[in-house]
Design a protein around this motif. Structure first.
Motif, PDB file in Angstrom:
ATOM      1  N   SER A 403     -65.889 -12.185 -63.209  1.00 56.02           N
ATOM      2  CA  SER A 403     -65.275 -10.872 -63.404  1.00 56.02           C
ATOM      3  C   SER A 403     -66.087  -9.815 -62.661  1.00 56.02           C
ATOM      4  O   SER A 403     -67.317  -9.865 -62.664  1.00 56.02           O
ATOM      5  CB  SER A 403     -65.211 -10.509 -64.897  1.00 56.02           C
ATOM      6  N   PRO A 404     -65.433  -8.860 -61.996  1.00 50.17           N
ATOM      7  CA  PRO A 404     -66.173  -7.833 -61.265  1.00 50.17           C
ATOM      8  C   PRO A 404     -67.136  -7.078 -62.193  1.00 50.17           C
ATOM      9  O   PRO A 404     -66.805  -6.768 -63.339  1.00 50.17           O
ATOM     10  CB  PRO A 404     -65.078  -6.910 -60.738  1.00 50.17           C
ATOM     11  N   LEU A 405     -68.337  -6.788 -61.674  1.00 50.29           N
ATOM     12  CA  LEU A 405     -69.402  -6.176 -62.463  1.00 50.29           C
ATOM     13  C   LEU A 405     -69.842  -4.869 -61.817  1.00 50.29           C
ATOM     14  O   LEU A 405     -70.075  -4.809 -60.607  1.00 50.29           O
ATOM     15  CB  LEU A 405     -70.591  -7.135 -62.559  1.00 50.29           C
ATOM     16  N   TYR A 406     -69.943  -3.813 -62.655  1.00 51.49           N
ATOM     17  CA  TYR A 406     -70.585  -2.587 -62.199  1.00 51.49           C
ATOM     18  C   TYR A 406     -72.097  -2.839 -62.197  1.00 51.49           C
ATOM     19  O   TYR A 406     -72.709  -2.956 -63.251  1.00 51.49           O
ATOM     20  CB  TYR A 406     -70.261  -1.410 -63.121  1.00 51.49           C
ATOM     21  N   VAL A 407     -72.702  -2.920 -61.005  1.00 53.07           N
ATOM     22  CA  VAL A 407     -74.108  -3.296 -60.897  1.00 53.07           C
ATOM     23  C   VAL A 407     -74.989  -2.065 -61.091  1.00 53.07           C
ATOM     24  O   VAL A 407     -74.817  -1.040 -60.415  1.00 53.07           O
ATOM     25  CB  VAL A 407     -74.400  -3.943 -59.533  1.00 53.07           C
ATOM     26  N   ASP A 408     -75.927  -2.176 -62.026  1.00 50.82           N
ATOM     27  CA  ASP A 408     -76.894  -1.106 -62.259  1.00 50.82           C
ATOM     28  C   ASP A 408     -78.243  -1.395 -61.608  1.00 50.82           C
ATOM     29  O   ASP A 408     -79.022  -0.487 -61.356  1.00 50.82           O
ATOM     30  CB  ASP A 408     -77.094  -0.893 -63.764  1.00 50.82           C
ATOM     31  N   GLY A 409     -78.546  -2.649 -61.340  1.00 50.05           N
ATOM     32  CA  GLY A 409     -79.814  -2.963 -60.719  1.00 50.05           C
ATOM     33  C   GLY A 409     -80.126  -4.434 -60.768  1.00 50.05           C
ATOM     34  O   GLY A 409     -79.307  -5.255 -61.217  1.00 50.05           O
ATOM     35  N   VAL A 410     -81.320  -4.767 -60.285  1.00 47.57           N
ATOM     36  CA  VAL A 410     -81.781  -6.144 -60.256  1.00 47.57           C
ATOM     37  C   VAL A 410     -83.025  -6.242 -61.105  1.00 47.57           C
ATOM     38  O   VAL A 410     -83.999  -5.520 -60.878  1.00 47.57           O
ATOM     39  CB  VAL A 410     -82.063  -6.612 -58.820  1.00 47.57           C
ATOM     40  N   LEU A 411     -82.985  -7.100 -62.091  1.00 47.36           N
ATOM     41  CA  LEU A 411     -84.126  -7.301 -62.985  1.00 47.36           C
ATOM     42  C   LEU A 411     -84.996  -8.407 -62.432  1.00 47.36           C
ATOM     43  O   LEU A 411     -84.502  -9.494 -62.136  1.00 47.36           O
ATOM     44  CB  LEU A 411     -83.621  -7.712 -64.376  1.00 47.36           C
ATOM     45  N   GLY A 412     -86.272  -8.121 -62.295  1.00 47.29           N
ATOM     46  CA  GLY A 412     -87.163  -9.146 -61.779  1.00 47.29           C
ATOM     47  C   GLY A 412     -86.810  -9.516 -60.363  1.00 47.29           C
ATOM     48  O   GLY A 412     -86.426 -10.652 -60.080  1.00 47.29           O
ATOM     49  N   GLU A 413     -86.898  -8.565 -59.452  1.00 54.51           N
ATOM     50  CA  GLU A 413     -86.634  -8.840 -58.045  1.00 54.51           C
ATOM     51  C   GLU A 413     -87.425 -10.071 -57.624  1.00 54.51           C
ATOM     52  O   GLU A 413     -88.562 -10.248 -58.045  1.00 54.51           O
ATOM     53  CB  GLU A 413     -87.061  -7.640 -57.193  1.00 54.51           C
ATOM     54  N   PRO A 414     -86.869 -10.976 -56.836  1.00 54.83           N
ATOM     55  CA  PRO A 414     -87.556 -12.217 -56.485  1.00 54.83           C
ATOM     56  C   PRO A 414     -88.986 -11.959 -56.044  1.00 54.83           C
ATOM     57  O   PRO A 414     -89.241 -11.214 -55.107  1.00 54.83           O
ATOM     58  CB  PRO A 414     -86.709 -12.756 -55.325  1.00 54.83           C
ATOM     59  N   GLY A 415     -89.914 -12.546 -56.752  1.00 59.44           N
ATOM     60  CA  GLY A 415     -91.322 -12.292 -56.475  1.00 59.44           C
ATOM     61  C   GLY A 415     -91.882 -13.267 -55.474  1.00 59.44           C
ATOM     62  O   GLY A 415     -91.168 -13.907 -54.715  1.00 59.44           O
ATOM     63  N   GLU A 416     -93.195 -13.411 -55.500  1.00 54.23           N
ATOM     64  CA  GLU A 416     -93.861 -14.254 -54.523  1.00 54.23           C
ATOM     65  C   GLU A 416     -93.664 -15.743 -54.830  1.00 54.23           C
ATOM     66  O   GLU A 416     -93.783 -16.585 -53.954  1.00 54.23           O
ATOM     67  CB  GLU A 416     -95.354 -13.924 -54.506  1.00 54.23           C
ATOM     68  N   ASP A 417     -93.383 -16.085 -56.085  1.00 54.07           N
ATOM     69  CA  ASP A 417     -93.381 -17.500 -56.468  1.00 54.07           C
ATOM     70  C   ASP A 417     -92.068 -17.959 -57.085  1.00 54.07           C
ATOM     71  O   ASP A 417     -91.981 -19.081 -57.562  1.00 54.07           O
ATOM     72  CB  ASP A 417     -94.508 -17.772 -57.469  1.00 54.07           C
ATOM     73  N   THR A 418     -91.053 -17.130 -57.129  1.00 55.05           N
ATOM     74  CA  THR A 418     -89.826 -17.513 -57.818  1.00 55.05           C
ATOM     75  C   THR A 418     -88.627 -17.397 -56.907  1.00 55.05           C
ATOM     76  O   THR A 418     -88.606 -16.599 -55.970  1.00 55.05           O
ATOM     77  CB  THR A 418     -89.598 -16.643 -59.067  1.00 55.05           C
ATOM     78  N   LEU A 419     -87.616 -18.200 -57.163  1.00 55.28           N
ATOM     79  CA  LEU A 419     -86.341 -18.148 -56.446  1.00 55.28           C
ATOM     80  C   LEU A 419     -85.226 -17.771 -57.408  1.00 55.28           C
ATOM     81  O   LEU A 419     -84.085 -18.200 -57.254  1.00 55.28           O
ATOM     82  CB  LEU A 419     -86.043 -19.510 -55.798  1.00 55.28           C
ATOM     83  N   ILE A 420     -85.587 -16.941 -58.415  1.00 54.20           N
ATOM     84  CA  ILE A 420     -84.635 -16.549 -59.450  1.00 54.20           C
ATOM     85  C   ILE A 420     -84.561 -15.027 -59.486  1.00 54.20           C
ATOM     86  O   ILE A 420     -85.582 -14.335 -59.416  1.00 54.20           O
ATOM     87  CB  ILE A 420     -85.059 -17.080 -60.836  1.00 54.20           C
ATOM     88  N   MET A 421     -83.346 -14.504 -59.587  1.00 54.61           N
ATOM     89  CA  MET A 421     -83.153 -13.067 -59.768  1.00 54.61           C
ATOM     90  C   MET A 421     -82.068 -12.837 -60.799  1.00 54.61           C
ATOM     91  O   MET A 421     -81.211 -13.707 -61.024  1.00 54.61           O
ATOM     92  CB  MET A 421     -82.792 -12.388 -58.438  1.00 54.61           C
ATOM     93  N   THR A 422     -82.119 -11.682 -61.459  1.00 54.20           N
ATOM     94  CA  THR A 422     -81.152 -11.329 -62.499  1.00 54.20           C
ATOM     95  C   THR A 422     -80.508 -10.007 -62.154  1.00 54.20           C
ATOM     96  O   THR A 422     -81.206  -8.995 -61.968  1.00 54.20           O
ATOM     97  CB  THR A 422     -81.832 -11.231 -63.878  1.00 54.20           C
TER      98      THR A 422
END
Length: 909
Positions: A403-422
């Protein structure tokens, strides 16, 4: 914000736990803090309007212990090393300290200025427990104090600066402490203190929305200009934002927006501000069409605001883990604007750019910068993200929500050691927040190996020696999908480069000139550097240059520009000499004047026009000291040699002039015998310097010499006299000559013309003489007055005016004047200048000399001229078809009788 609901995830957003339930459903939370030194320690603040307390967890949020507070916390400052040390600032401007992670608090000081308290700094303070404070005192003044964290009584606090400081000016950063003690500038902002060097932005009194950037030496005491007129704007909470962006991953590379002739343009430097240049626009646009953009009229301009929101990417982004990649929003054109903004990317640290989106996107780094994630920046709901594995050349579209989402931001921008973003947002304006976890690990199959990398070399438009060295970096090959390790992006430095002039900045007190050299500023007193020098000792004397602190060049021109050891002076300067290279005391405006100065000392040459330059070793200037004057005049040029024991000064006076093109003599056509008249001159150009005038009267062989272009003179004999004037400037002489008629008495009237004549007035003397001759012939034809008794002079300037003189052979009555005035005031004198342009001649109300007599002074003053009716009236109609000097051919005058019959009398003019 008070009343917020807090969630905690310890598995990169797979599951969340509601913290409010752990601390009690009736507890209203306001803020959450995580210790920067130990992520296991978490602190929650309650809403101070309900209760003043905090909740502490030492096990990453698994459990909490509640502690009551005797004050309301406005902000917290954690110690950079000691994980349990915290400073707390209250709403009533009091500062508290805790050394037990908030379990107990102790008052440090009251009347503390907001955000002007700092922990001790390594390298600045001997003890870790030192606190730097700015406190408010009476009358709106501030003081800077330091004290130990658990003992800040009056007897234990110190004042590093004993006086008062400008309020809200204390800054403690790295190994530097900054305070302001005088209003020498409008504002001062500390930009950075990296590499043992301070970059500061200073706003002068004449600047409104711009600052000048200055860079210091290692001590932070002396500053040199880095860049002028840098754009500034208001930021969050009233903070000033300077448009200066330091590119991550590569030392010395900065981007800045500068005001140039009321336009904002983006510049880049690769050597920490020594040299700046415009950004090259992309060769093609997103559709592959050629972009026609020629510097300096057109270039790429970027928005340089870094996001204050940790959940968005901002206008520009770069990472230490991806050196060379810069992503920014901007425009191509003559200046920076907010319209038609696109997203641009560079892979070689700003040398070349590509357009990747033609609308605004937030772009994030993934996999140590090996991949990029783009999310459209829009107020509309979205479902897709874009991924690039080749530095933004190609993008793959992925759906992250059904479903289309009104995006407010990215939590936990991909850091140096992770391939996960929210990604977080909401499905509608009334719905609760939604959190969408995106796990990219399935895209990357394996760990990267050396075969997956290639090398690239940093350069600046082809120049590979930057900051005295060559730098080589590694990056992933295009479209390789492997997981990067942390240590696989480190740059590889090759051998240092040989030193050139480009590796040196201007030293303190010196400014870069148009030709690129460094010369002393007008205010700099170089002798002060050797003031403490003792005779027999030596000191390091600057050449006007110093090598940048982070520059690693070797040999080459290192000795040429480095400070030179010089013996301390043993006596005051003696034997100073100053000449021009041609041995003359005259010079031409706008051309180089070369001065020769002889003496082995620190020399200051004052050119007399507000410019003074100091030279450390003037003997090294083989072709002398050059200067260009912008105005004519006589200048006092001085050379001053000084050292710690005294000084010597020598002066010469230089005549600066420009080429004289013409002199025009202005003299009355008719004058009264034995009455003084004023003769004046007009020069072209008007300001040529010192002029000598030579005046000859009639056939006298000896001239009258003056330095003024005006001269009074009295003619003692009737008749026609010749006045000749010569104007001499340097080796140029020009001459003009006039004839002046002298009479015992005469009558004169000022004439005016219809306004259409002004439009055709070329402002030259030949034209005025032709008009005077035509007007005189018409008057002779109409009035019957003898042409020997009339003299007409057309005066210079606008509106066009003339003066007519009646010079009778014997003392006249008023008859001739009355006849002439009657014809003029009844519009009977007129001529046609060219087809369709008829000019009328009028008599003005007042005349400069109604009746002038050399033997009777009683006629001076104003005479009222009564117009009388005359039987004979004349109308002159002159048709001038081709108005050229000496070629006025066909004219005719017409005389009307009372009976209406006309008689045509042809006349040759």
């Amino acid at each position: 914000m008070p009343g917020n609901t807090f969630f905690l995830s310890t598995d990169y957003g797979t599951t969340y736990e509601k913290l409010n339930e752990k601390v009690g459903t009736k507890t209203i939370l306001s803020y959450l803090y995580v210790s920067p030194n130990n992520k296991m320690k978490i602190m929650l603040l309650t809403d101070p309007e309900v209760e003043s307390s905090l909740l502490i967890s030492l096990d990453e949020g698994a459990s909490y212990q509640k502690y009551s507070l005797a004050f309301d916390i406005l902000s917290l400052l954690f110690h950079p090393e000691q994980e349990d040390w915290i400073l707390a600032y209250s709403h009533d401007q009091k500062l508290y300290v805790s050394v037990e992670f908030g379990r107990r608090w102790q008052l440090v000081h009251d009347n503390v200025v907001p955000n002007r308290f700092y922990w001790s700094r390594l390298g600045l303070d001997k003890e870790q427990g030192m606190i730097h404070l700015e406190i408010s005192v009476s009358d709106g003044r501030s003081q800077y104090i330091t004290c130990k964290l658990q003992n800040c009584s009056d007897g234990n606090k110190s004042k590093p600066f004993p006086g008062f400081i400008i309020p809200d000016s204390l800054v403690v950063q790295d190994e530097y402490v900054f305070i302001q003690v005088g209003f020498y500038c409008e504002d001062l902002q500390i930009i950075s203190t990296d590499d043992n060097q301070v970059v500061a932005a200073i706003q002068d009194w004449h600047q409104n929305d711009s600052y000048n950037l200055y860079m210091s030496e290692s001590r932070g005491l002396f500053f040199t200009l880095m860049l002028e007129d840098v754009v500034s704007s208001g930021g969050p909470e009233g903070n000033i934002m300077i448009d200066l962006y330091e590119v991550a991953g590569i030392k010395g590379v900065f981007l800045s927006n500068k005001v140039v002739e009321n336009q904002v343009k983006t510049y880049i430097t690769y050597n920490k501000g020594r040299d700046w240049r415009l950004l090259q626009a992309p060769a093609t646009d997103l559709q592959g069409n050629k972009v026609y953009c020629e510097q300096p009229y057109c270039s790429l301009h970027l928005h340089l605001h870094v996001s204050e929101n940790p959940y968005t990417s901002g206008n520009i982004v770069s990472k230490d883990s991806a050196p060379g990649i810069i992503i920014a929003s901007g425009v191509v054109g003559p200046e920076l604007t907010n319209a038609n903004v696109s997203i641009f990317i560079t892979s070689d640290a700003g040398n070349t750019w590509r357009e990747v989106f033609q609308e605004e996107y937030s772009v994030f780094f993934l996999n140590q910068g090996g991949s990029l994630v783009a999310i459209r920046h829009t107020p509309l709901p979205i479902r897709h993200i874009w991924l690039s594995f080749d530095e933004g050349r190609n993008w793959d579209k992925y759906s992250f929500t059904s479903s289309p989402l009104y995006v407010d931001g990215v939590l936990g921008e991909p850091g140096e050691d992770t391939l996960i973003m929210t990604i977080f947002g909401h499905f509608s304006h009334r719905s609760e927040w939604q959190l969408v976890k995106i796990d990219f690990r399935s895209i990357f199959q394996q760990r990267c190996t050396s075969d997956d990398y290639l090398t690239w070399q940093l350069h600046n438009e082809g120049e590979v020696c930057i900051m005295g060295m060559k730098r080589i970096f590694q990056k992933l090959k295009a479209n390789v999908r492997c997981v990067k390790a942390r240590d696989q992006y480190i740059s590889q430095m090759s051998d240092s480069c040989l030193c050139t002039e480009a590796d040196f900045e201007c030293d303190y007190g010196f400014e870069r000139q148009i030709d690129g050299t460094c010369a002393p500023a007008f205010w700099f007193v170089h002798s002060a550097t050797s003031r403490d020098c003792i005779a027999g000792d030596s000191f390091l004397n600057t050449t006007g240059y110093h090598r940048a602190l982070s520059n690693n060049c070797t040999e080459g021109n290192l000795l040429k520009y480095s400070p030179r050891r010089q013996k301390c002076p043993s006596q005051a300067p003696k034997g100073l000499q100053l000449f021009t290279n041609e041995g003359t005391l005259v010079a031409t405006l706008g051309k180089n004047v070369t001065f020769l100065v002889f003496l082995e000392e620190v020399i200051t040459v004052d050119f007399g026009d507000g410019t003074a330059i100091s030279y450390v070793n003037i003997s090294s200037i083989d072709d002398g000291v050059k200067h260009i004057y912008s105005k004519v005049g006589i200048y006092q040029v001085s050379a001053t040699a000084n050292n710690a024991l005294g000084f010597e000064r020598i002066v010469l006076y230089l005549h600066v002039s420009c080429q004289l093109e013409q002199v025009q003599l202005s003299a009355p056509s008719v004058v009264i015998k034995n009455k003084a008249v004023n003769l004046t001159t007009v020069l072209q150009p008007s300001d040529v310097g010192t002029v000598t005038y030579y005046w000859w009267f009639d056939n006298k062989t000896e001239p009258v010499v003056t330095l003024s272009g005006a001269m009074p003179f009295t003619f003692s004999k009737e008749g026609t006299h010749t006045v000749t004037v010569q104007a001499s400037v340097g080796n140029t002489v020009h001459q003009d000559q006039k004839r002046v008629s002298v009479y015992d008495y005469f009558r004169s009237h000022v004439l005016a013309f219809s306004s259409n004549l002004d439009e055709l007035n070329p402002g030259v003397s030949e034209w005025r003489e032709d008009i005077a001759r035509v007007v005189k012939n018409c008057m002779v034809q109409v009035t019957g007055i003898s042409e020997d008794q009339l003299l007409v002079t057309v005066l210079p300037g606008l509106p066009t005016t003339a003066e007519i003189f009646i010079v009778p052979e014997k003392r006249p009555s008023d008859r001739l004047s009355q006849v002439l005035l009657s014809a003029l005031n009844q519009d009977l004198i007129q001529f046609t200048l060219k087809p369709g342009v008829q000019v009328n001649v009028y008599a003005t109300r007042l005349s400069p000399a109604p009746l002038v007599d050399s033997s009777d002074s009683g006629h001076s003053g104003t005479a009222v001229i009564m117009l009388v009716s005359v039987v004979l009236m004349g109308l002159a109609a002159f048709v001038i078809y081709k108005f050229k000097r000496y070629k006025i051919l066909g004219t005719s005058c017409s005389t009307k009788t009372q009976g209406g019959e006309s008689e045509i009398r042809n006349a040759r003019c």
